[in-house]
Design a protein around this motif. Structure first.
Motif, short mmCIF file in Angstrom:
data_model
loop_
_atom_site.label_atom_id
_atom_site.label_comp_id
_atom_site.label_asym_id
_atom_site.label_seq_id
_atom_site.Cartn_x
_atom_site.Cartn_y
_atom_site.Cartn_z
N GLY A 254 -60.66 58.45 -7.09
CA GLY A 254 -61.26 57.66 -6.70
C GLY A 254 -61.41 56.49 -6.86
O GLY A 254 -61.56 55.42 -6.87
N LEU A 255 -63.03 57.41 -7.78
CA LEU A 255 -63.68 55.62 -8.36
C LEU A 255 -63.27 55.20 -9.15
O LEU A 255 -63.58 53.61 -9.96
CB LEU A 255 -65.39 56.35 -8.09
CG LEU A 255 -66.43 56.88 -7.17
CD1 LEU A 255 -67.45 57.51 -7.84
CD2 LEU A 255 -66.66 55.11 -6.19
N THR A 256 -62.34 55.85 -10.04
CA THR A 256 -61.75 55.78 -11.19
C THR A 256 -60.64 54.31 -11.01
O THR A 256 -60.53 53.23 -11.79
CB THR A 256 -61.32 56.98 -11.76
OG1 THR A 256 -62.35 57.31 -12.29
CG2 THR A 256 -60.53 55.92 -13.36
N ILE A 257 -59.95 54.51 -9.68
CA ILE A 257 -58.81 53.52 -9.53
C ILE A 257 -60.15 52.41 -8.73
O ILE A 257 -59.20 51.39 -9.15
CB ILE A 257 -58.14 54.85 -8.74
CG1 ILE A 257 -57.16 55.62 -8.90
CG2 ILE A 257 -57.23 53.21 -8.17
CD1 ILE A 257 -56.14 56.56 -8.44
N SER A 258 -60.55 52.66 -7.88
CA SER A 258 -61.54 51.59 -7.69
C SER A 258 -61.92 50.31 -8.47
O SER A 258 -61.66 49.41 -8.86
CB SER A 258 -62.38 52.31 -6.93
OG SER A 258 -62.09 53.25 -5.72
N ARG A 259 -62.18 50.78 -9.49
CA ARG A 259 -62.97 50.59 -10.44
C ARG A 259 -61.91 49.58 -11.55
O ARG A 259 -62.13 48.37 -11.61
CB ARG A 259 -64.17 51.40 -11.91
CG ARG A 259 -64.16 50.39 -12.32
CD ARG A 259 -65.70 51.36 -13.85
NE ARG A 259 -67.27 51.29 -13.28
CZ ARG A 259 -67.80 51.79 -14.41
NH1 ARG A 259 -67.53 52.18 -15.19
NH2 ARG A 259 -68.90 52.02 -13.90
N ASN A 260 -61.05 50.37 -11.56
CA ASN A 260 -59.62 49.75 -12.79
C ASN A 260 -59.69 48.38 -11.36
O ASN A 260 -58.43 47.74 -11.38
CB ASN A 260 -58.99 50.81 -12.59
CG ASN A 260 -59.28 51.99 -13.81
OD1 ASN A 260 -59.96 51.18 -14.56
ND2 ASN A 260 -58.30 52.65 -14.19
N ILE A 261 -59.23 48.99 -10.65
CA ILE A 261 -58.72 47.51 -9.19
C ILE A 261 -59.31 46.75 -9.50
O ILE A 261 -58.67 45.52 -9.49
CB ILE A 261 -58.57 48.70 -7.55
CG1 ILE A 261 -57.85 49.45 -7.61
CG2 ILE A 261 -58.21 47.00 -6.94
CD1 ILE A 261 -57.29 49.65 -6.64
#
Length: 453
Positions: free
Chosen positions: A419-426
Motif C-alpha cells: 500500500g505505502l509503496t504504491i502510494s509513494r510511487n503515485i
C-alpha cells in the motif's frame, strides 16, 4: 596633521605676497628708488610663482596617486617626500594606502588561486562562461575550465564556448535549455562509453560582468549502487516470500509422493491426509499467485491523467468512502475543510487510492487504542500543499520509518506490504512525495505533498 602645516604655510606665503605688494605699491607711488623697486618686483613675482608651484605640487601628486589606485600600479611610492616634501604626513598616507591596496590585491589573488586549486581538485566538472567578454566575432569566452570537466567530457580545456558546442552539441543544447538556472540529468556518449551527468546551470552577475556557471558530475556509479541496493532489498523480500510458500509445497509434495508410491489403493485416513495436503498446496499456491499479482500492481501503475480538482472535492469523496469503514471499527474519523476551493492538477482516482491506503493503515493503527481518532486536513506552507492524515495510534518505531515504504514490508498481521509503496510511487508520478512523522505510543502523521505555485 599635514593640512594644518599646509594651511600655515599657505597663509604665510599669502601674507608675504600681500606685504610685498603693499610695499611695492608704496615705493612706486612715493619714491624714485627704481633699483629697489625692480628688485622688489622680482621678489614679488618669484613669490607668486613659488606659491603656484607650491599648490601645483600637491595637486600633481594627488593626481598621480589617484591614477595609481585606478590602474592598480603598486610601483609608485612617495618615500623620498615623506622626509623632505612639503607634506610629509600626506605622502606617508599615500604610501600607506598604496601598500594596503597592494596587500588587498595580493590577498585577493591568493584567495583566487586557493579557490582555483580547490576547483581543480574536486571531482565535479566546472565551466564558467563570461557572457560580457567576447571576441571580435562575438564568440563567448570561457573564463574557467577545470580538469574534472575536461576529464568527464573527454575534451581539452577550450577557451571559447562555440568550440565546445561544436564538439559536444548535445551537452551544449542541454545547457542552453536551463541557462536561466536549474538542474537536468542527461546521458552522453563519451569515447564509446555512456555517462550520466547531473548538470546544474547558475547565472551570476558580478561587478557588471555576466557569468554562467555550469557544474556537473557523473552520477552513473551512484545510480548503479542505489539500483543494486534496491534490487538486493527487493530480491531479499521476494526470496523470503517465495521460500515461505515453496518450502511447505515441496515438503507436502514429497509426503504425497511417498504416500502414493507403490500403492494401488489408499485407506480412508490416507485419503484424508492426501486431501489436506492438496488443500494446503492449493492455498499456498494461491498465496504465491497473489504475491506475484501484488508485485505486478506495483510495477504497472497507470500514467496519471491530470485534471483540475479542488481540495474540498477530494476530502468530501474520502469522507464518503471511509466514514462507514471507520464507524464499523468504532473509530472517529474527522475530515476537515471540505469546502476548500484550492485547486490542484491531479489524477483523482490515484490520489483517492493514496488517501484510502493511509486512512486504512491509520484505522488499523488505532484499533486497540482508547478513544481512537483520525483527523484528515490540509495546510499550505512555502509553496507546498500538504494533505495530512493524523492518528493517535501506537506509532511507528524510528528504525521502521523508512522500511515501511519497502515493497512487501508490513507490520500488520494480514497486510500485503504494498500500500505505502504504491502510494509513494503515485505521489512521485505527481511530482510530490509522502512524509511521515511518528512518536511511539502517541501516534503518526502521514502527509502527501504537492507543489503549489
Amino acid at each position: 596633521m599635514f593640512y594644518k602645516r599646509f594651511t600655515f604655510r599657505l597663509i604665510l606665503r599669502l601674507v608675504i605676497i600681500n606685504l610685498l605688494g603693499y610695499l611695492l605699491f608704496y615705493l612706486i607711488k612715493n619714491t624714485q628708488l627704481w633699483f629697489t623697486i625692480i628688485g622688489l618686483s622680482l621678489v614679488f613675482i618669484g613669490s607668486i610663482i613659488s606659491l603656484y608651484f607650491y599648490i601645483n605640487e600637491i595637486r600633481s601628486d594627488i593626481k598621480r596617486f589617484i591614477l595609481a589606485v585606478k590602474t592598480r600600479d603598486h610601483t609608485l611610492n612617495f618615500k623620498n617626500k615623506t622626509t623632505k616634501g612639503s607634506f610629509p604626513e600626506l605622502y606617508e598616507s599615500f604610501s600607506d594606502i598604496l601598500q594596503v591596496h597592494k596587500q588587498i590585491r595580493l590577498e585577493q589573488e591568493a584567495m583566487f588561486q586557493l579557490i582555483k586549486t580547490i576547483l581543480e581538485q574536486v571531482p565535479v566538472g566546472v565551466i564558467v562562461i563570461n557572457n560580457t567578454q567576447k571576441e571580435q566575432n562575438g564568440h563567448l569566452e570561457i573564463a574557467f575550465f577545470n580538469q574534472a570537466a575536461s576529464a568527464l567530457l573527454g575534451v581539452p580545456a577550450y577557451k571559447y564556448w562555440h568550440r565546445l558546442k561544436q564538439h559536444l552539441p548535445v551537452f551544449a543544447h542541454e545547457v542552453d535549455q536551463i541557462v536561466t538556472g536549474g538542474k537536468r540529468f542527461l546521458e552522453l556518449k563519451i569515447q564509446d562509453k555512456f555517462i550520466q551527468l547531473s548538470t546544474e546551470v547558475m547565472p551570476l552577475n558580478l561587478y557588471g560582468n555576466h557569468y554562467t556557471i555550469i557544474s556537473f558530475q557523473n552520477i552513473k556509479d551512484e545510480i548503479e549502487q542505489k539500483e543494486t541496493e534496491a534490487w538486493n532489498r527487493l530480491i531479499g523480500v521476494i526470496s523470503h516470500e517465495i521460500l515461505n510458500s515453496i518450502t511447505p509445497i515441496s515438503s507436502l509434495s514429497d509426503t504425497i509422493n511417498r504416500m502414493v508410491t507403490d500403492k494401488q489403493n489408499l485407506t480412508e485416513d490416507e485419503m484424508e491426509d492426501l486431501k489436506t495436503a492438496l488443500q494446503t498446496i492449493k492455498r499456498r499456491s494461491s498465496g504465491l499467485l497473489d504475491f506475484v499479482k501484488d508485485y505486478r500492481l506495483i510495477a504497472e501503475l497507470p500514467t496519471p491523467i491530470l485534471e483540475s480538482h479542488t481540495i474540498g472535492e477530494i476530502l468530501k469523496h474520502i469522507k464518503v468512502l471511509m466514514q462507514p469503514f471507520a464507524k464499523v471499527r468504532n473509530v472517529v474519523l474527522d475530515v476537515e475543510q471540505t469546502s476548500s476551493r484550492i485547486t490542484l492538477q491531479l489524477d483523482l482516482k490515484l490520489i483517492e487510492q493514496v488517501l484510502i491506503n493511509l486512512i486504512t493503515n491509520s484505522i488499523y493503527a488505532v484499533e486497540e487504542m482508547p478513544n481512537p481518532h483520525i483527523q484528515v486536513s490540509y495546510r499550505l506552507e512555502n509553496n507546498k500543499l500538504y494533505i495530512e492524515v493524523i492518528d493517535n495510534g501506537k506509532g511507528i518505531e524510528s528504525d521502521n520509518l523508512e522500511k515501511i515504504f519497502v515493497p512487501f514490508y508490513t507490520t500488520r498481521k494480514h497486510g500485503s506490504g504494498i500500500g505505502l509503496t504504491i502510494s509513494r510511487n503515485i505521489m512521485k508520478m505527481h511530482k510530490g512525495s509522502i512524509e511521515v512523522a511518528s512518536v511511539l505510543g502517541e501516534g503518526s502523521t502521514f502527509s502527501i505533498m504537492f507543489n503549489y505555485i
